[in-house]
Each structure stands twice: as C-alpha cells, then as structure tokens.
Design a protein around this motif. Sequence first.
Motif, PDB file in Angstrom:
ATOM      1  N   GLU A 192       0.831  -1.208   0.000  1.00 27.78           N
ATOM      2  CA  GLU A 192       0.000   0.000   0.000  1.00 27.78           C
ATOM      3  C   GLU A 192       0.864   1.256   0.000  1.00 27.78           C
ATOM      4  OE1 GLU A 192      -3.092  -0.006  -0.486  1.00 27.78           O
ATOM      5  OE2 GLU A 192      -3.648  -2.087  -0.112  1.00 27.78           O
ATOM      6  N   GLN A 193       1.974   1.214   0.747  1.00 28.03           N
ATOM      7  CA  GLN A 193       2.883   2.355   0.776  1.00 28.03           C
ATOM      8  C   GLN A 193       3.541   2.554  -0.575  1.00 28.03           C
ATOM      9  OE1 GLN A 193       3.095   4.333   3.573  1.00 28.03           O
ATOM     10  NE2 GLN A 193       4.151   5.732   2.193  1.00 28.03           N
ATOM     11  N   ALA A 194       3.875   1.449  -1.250  1.00 26.45           N
ATOM     12  CA  ALA A 194       4.463   1.543  -2.584  1.00 26.45           C
ATOM     13  C   ALA A 194       3.507   2.213  -3.561  1.00 26.45           C
ATOM     14  CB  ALA A 194       4.850   0.153  -3.085  1.00 26.45           C
ATOM     15  N   LEU A 195       2.208   1.905  -3.433  1.00 32.46           N
ATOM     16  CA  LEU A 195       1.217   2.547  -4.288  1.00 32.46           C
ATOM     17  C   LEU A 195       1.175   4.053  -4.043  1.00 32.46           C
ATOM     18  CD1 LEU A 195      -1.800   0.048  -4.127  1.00 32.46           C
ATOM     19  CD2 LEU A 195      -0.082   0.284  -5.924  1.00 32.46           C
ATOM     20  N   VAL A 196       1.231   4.435  -2.775  1.00 34.68           N
ATOM     21  CA  VAL A 196       1.223   5.864  -2.428  1.00 34.68           C
ATOM     22  C   VAL A 196       2.457   6.552  -3.002  1.00 34.68           C
ATOM     23  CG1 VAL A 196       1.370   7.525  -0.533  1.00 34.68           C
ATOM     24  CG2 VAL A 196      -0.170   5.555  -0.346  1.00 34.68           C
ATOM     25  N   HIS A 197       3.637   5.914  -2.826  1.00 35.68           N
ATOM     26  CA  HIS A 197       4.871   6.503  -3.344  1.00 35.68           C
ATOM     27  C   HIS A 197       4.813   6.657  -4.862  1.00 35.68           C
ATOM     28  CE1 HIS A 197       7.311   5.097   0.407  1.00 35.68           C
ATOM     29  NE2 HIS A 197       6.584   6.169   0.638  1.00 35.68           N
ATOM     30  N   ALA A 198       4.283   5.639  -5.541  1.00 36.31           N
ATOM     31  CA  ALA A 198       4.205   5.695  -7.001  1.00 36.31           C
ATOM     32  C   ALA A 198       3.278   6.820  -7.456  1.00 36.31           C
ATOM     33  CB  ALA A 198       3.718   4.353  -7.551  1.00 36.31           C
ATOM     34  N   ARG A 199       2.124   6.967  -6.794  1.00 33.50           N
ATOM     35  CA  ARG A 199       1.188   8.042  -7.153  1.00 33.50           C
ATOM     36  C   ARG A 199       1.814   9.407  -6.881  1.00 33.50           C
ATOM     37  NH1 ARG A 199      -2.932   4.420  -5.097  1.00 33.50           N
ATOM     38  NH2 ARG A 199      -2.676   5.325  -3.023  1.00 33.50           N
ATOM     39  N   ASP A 200       2.467   9.534  -5.738  1.00 31.35           N
ATOM     40  CA  ASP A 200       3.091  10.817  -5.394  1.00 31.35           C
ATOM     41  C   ASP A 200       4.197  11.173  -6.390  1.00 31.35           C
ATOM     42  OD1 ASP A 200       1.402  11.040  -3.277  1.00 31.35           O
ATOM     43  OD2 ASP A 200       2.897  10.585  -1.728  1.00 31.35           O
ATOM     44  N   ALA A 201       4.995  10.167  -6.780  1.00 34.57           N
ATOM     45  CA  ALA A 201       6.073  10.420  -7.744  1.00 34.57           C
ATOM     46  C   ALA A 201       5.501  10.831  -9.093  1.00 34.57           C
ATOM     47  CB  ALA A 201       6.943   9.175  -7.884  1.00 34.57           C
ATOM     48  N   ALA A 202       4.420  10.181  -9.504  1.00 33.73           N
ATOM     49  CA  ALA A 202       3.791  10.526 -10.781  1.00 33.73           C
ATOM     50  C   ALA A 202       3.229  11.942 -10.764  1.00 33.73           C
ATOM     51  CB  ALA A 202       2.689   9.527 -11.112  1.00 33.73           C
ATOM     52  N   GLU A 203       2.805  12.399  -9.585  1.00 32.05           N
ATOM     53  CA  GLU A 203       2.240  13.747  -9.454  1.00 32.05           C
ATOM     54  C   GLU A 203       3.299  14.790  -9.124  1.00 32.05           C
ATOM     55  OE1 GLU A 203      -0.772  13.373  -6.511  1.00 32.05           O
ATOM     56  OE2 GLU A 203      -2.009  11.998  -7.700  1.00 32.05           O
ATOM     57  N   GLY A 204       4.557  14.352  -8.955  1.00 34.18           N
ATOM     58  CA  GLY A 204       5.643  15.292  -8.692  1.00 34.18           C
ATOM     59  C   GLY A 204       5.716  15.794  -7.273  1.00 34.18           C
ATOM     60  N   ILE A 205       5.127  15.062  -6.314  1.00 31.29           N
ATOM     61  CA  ILE A 205       5.147  15.532  -4.927  1.00 31.29           C
ATOM     62  C   ILE A 205       6.024  14.652  -4.041  1.00 31.29           C
ATOM     63  CG2 ILE A 205       2.930  16.685  -5.095  1.00 31.29           C
ATOM     64  CD1 ILE A 205       1.629  14.315  -3.735  1.00 31.29           C
ATOM     65  N   SER A 206       6.744  13.708  -4.643  1.00 30.71           N
ATOM     66  CA  SER A 206       7.750  12.952  -3.905  1.00 30.71           C
ATOM     67  C   SER A 206       8.819  12.513  -4.896  1.00 30.71           C
ATOM     68  CB  SER A 206       7.141  11.728  -3.199  1.00 30.71           C
ATOM     69  OG  SER A 206       6.838  10.719  -4.135  1.00 30.71           O
ATOM     70  N   GLY A 207       9.941  12.070  -4.370  1.00 33.74           N
ATOM     71  CA  GLY A 207      11.039  11.651  -5.229  1.00 33.74           C
ATOM     72  C   GLY A 207      12.315  12.371  -4.867  1.00 33.74           C
ATOM     73  N   HIS A 208      13.211  12.494  -5.839  1.00 31.91           N
ATOM     74  CA  HIS A 208      14.535  13.060  -5.616  1.00 31.91           C
ATOM     75  C   HIS A 208      14.826  14.076  -6.707  1.00 31.91           C
ATOM     76  CE1 HIS A 208      19.187  12.341  -5.541  1.00 31.91           C
ATOM     77  NE2 HIS A 208      18.845  13.450  -4.909  1.00 31.91           N
ATOM     78  N   VAL A 209      15.256  15.269  -6.322  1.00 29.07           N
ATOM     79  CA  VAL A 209      15.643  16.323  -7.263  1.00 29.07           C
ATOM     80  C   VAL A 209      17.111  16.666  -7.037  1.00 29.07           C
ATOM     81  CG1 VAL A 209      15.223  18.657  -8.099  1.00 29.07           C
ATOM     82  CG2 VAL A 209      13.308  17.278  -7.306  1.00 29.07           C
ATOM     83  N   ARG A 210      17.890  16.638  -8.132  1.00 31.18           N
ATOM     84  CA  ARG A 210      19.316  16.960  -8.072  1.00 31.18           C
ATOM     85  C   ARG A 210      19.527  18.353  -8.658  1.00 31.18           C
ATOM     86  NH1 ARG A 210      20.626  12.114 -11.900  1.00 31.18           N
ATOM     87  NH2 ARG A 210      18.834  13.211 -12.842  1.00 31.18           N
ATOM     88  N   ILE A 211      20.020  19.260  -7.822  1.00 28.00           N
ATOM     89  CA  ILE A 211      20.165  20.658  -8.221  1.00 28.00           C
ATOM     90  C   ILE A 211      21.640  21.046  -8.201  1.00 28.00           C
ATOM     91  CG2 ILE A 211      19.602  23.057  -7.616  1.00 28.00           C
ATOM     92  CD1 ILE A 211      17.014  22.038  -6.402  1.00 28.00           C
TER      93      ILE A 211
END
Length: 303
Positions: free
Chosen positions: A76-95
């Motif tokens: 269930e957590q993996a589903l949440v992470h996948a949805r959040d990543a697809a919406e751009g509200i989680s993940g990793h940004v390299r600046i």
Amino acid sequence: MELRHFRCFIAVAETLHFGRAAERLAMSQPPLTVAIQQLEQRLGTRLFERNSKGVRLTAAGQAMLEDARRVLGQFEQALVHARDAAEGISGHVRIGCVGAMLYRGLPQALASYQHDFPAVRVTVSELNSQIQVTQLLRDELDVGFVHTARLPKGMQRQLVVSEPFICCLPADHALAAQPRIPLSTLADEPFVLFARSVSPDYHAAILDVCAQAGFSPRLQHEVRHWLAVVAWVAQGLGVALVPKAMSQSGVPGVVFRPIDNAVAMSESYVIWREDGATPVAGHCVEHLKQFFNEHKRATVSQT
C-alpha cells in the motif's frame, strides 16, 4: 500467491469470523473460503482451526499474521509513493548551482519548496556553469543555476537574478572611503578575476566594462569562485568587480562600493532540459521559477 490472499487472511485473522470478514472485504463468503483454502494449500499447512465453537488461528497462522500485515502495508505504501512520484510531490531532485546563488535567494527558494513538498529529497551541488550544463545533458542533474545564457539545443532557461557589478576593495585601500568608485581610477590596480575557463561569460563581462572605462585590467590572479575573489581582495592582493550579492558574504577586510555609470549586469539563470525531466523535477522547476518571479516583483515594488 497473490495480495488478495493476504487481504483475505488478515480479515479472517482479525475478525475470527468468515462472515464478518467477507462483509469487511465487500465479498461473498464462498470466494473468501476458497482464497483461504488456496493459501493453506500453497503453504502446506492450516492457518485456522474451525469447529462448532468458532474460528481460531493455528500456530502457523499466528506466525504469519504480522508478516502478512507488513507485506500488505509495504505494498500500500508503494502505491502511495508511485502516485506521489507521478504527481511530482515525492522523489529526488538533483540541483546544481554556482556559489553566488547562496546570496541570491536560492536557500530561501529551496526552503519554500521543501516546506510545501517535504516528501521530496533535494540534493544540491556547487558547480560552475559549464559543468552544470554537461551534467544536465548527461542526466546527472535535474536543475541548474548558472551564470551563462549560452545553452546547447534541448535546454531551457529563465532569468532569475539581474544585478549590477560593484567594486570590491581591501578595507584599507585609498579609495575605500569613497561612496562611489569611478571605474577609471582602478586602471593601474592589480585585479582578481573570475577564471575564464570557469565562467567565460563573467570573465568577458568584466573585461568589457573595463574597456568601456578606457583600460584593460591588469590581471593579477584568476580564481574559481566568487568567495575566493573576495577572500583574495581581503588579503590585499588586488581589487575586483563582483556581483552586488557578494556584499552579503560577510568576508572581513573588504568594502563594497557601487561603480559610477556602470552598465554591466551580473545575471543568473535557472536551466533545465526540455525533455526527459521526471515529474518531480518538472514540478520543482516550476516552483523555483514562481518563487524567483515573485521575489523580483517584490523587489521592484520596494524600489
């Protein structure tokens, strides 16, 4: 074995009643019974004891319950992470950023972004403009803050900061007491310059502004960072023209003075690839662009 088997098992284990478990799962009882039987066949052991007194977990069932809950929770957590990543509200940004952005609003912009999107992991690397462009093309960075507007095909930019160059002098310099510095009075001074190899645009801009004042600067030292420029001036090793933001650096032993009739501007851009950006990187770019646009509007309204 499928996740539905775990859901059925957990529901029966928590209710100890096939009928109530079926109601919880919004299904009829026969398919639930089949799912439990399939799970027991797969494991080769019974998970429940059923008799006239009711249903209870076997030792195997008790051992499996916590693991089943953990597996289902992770899914269930993996589903949440996948949805959040697809919406751009989680993940990793390299600046990537040039050092001067430390004094040009980038820390505040990143703090605003992290406040709004705490699930995003942001890493920042201080790099010169050319290295940032290279790493963006290699997909080693997602966003860059650079001093150059000259970009290869496939990259986009937006101006985020434009400010004048000012004069940086040793605190005990003869001109330090003047409120403004005519640039021509520095014609015979040794200059500390940003290295051409690191930022050809900045190097050329300083040479051009000196040429407009009627002289070619006497190059004494070339360094790779604006803070290093200021630090060398603080040691009495020359004078320099630096972006106005460097007056916030807090380096002791120097003074900063505006230049009379200066027309050259120090500019910084946010840059990104036209394609290939992850949703979270694209979302971050938009947030940073908006932050600097609002910052510019606020600055204009105060002047």
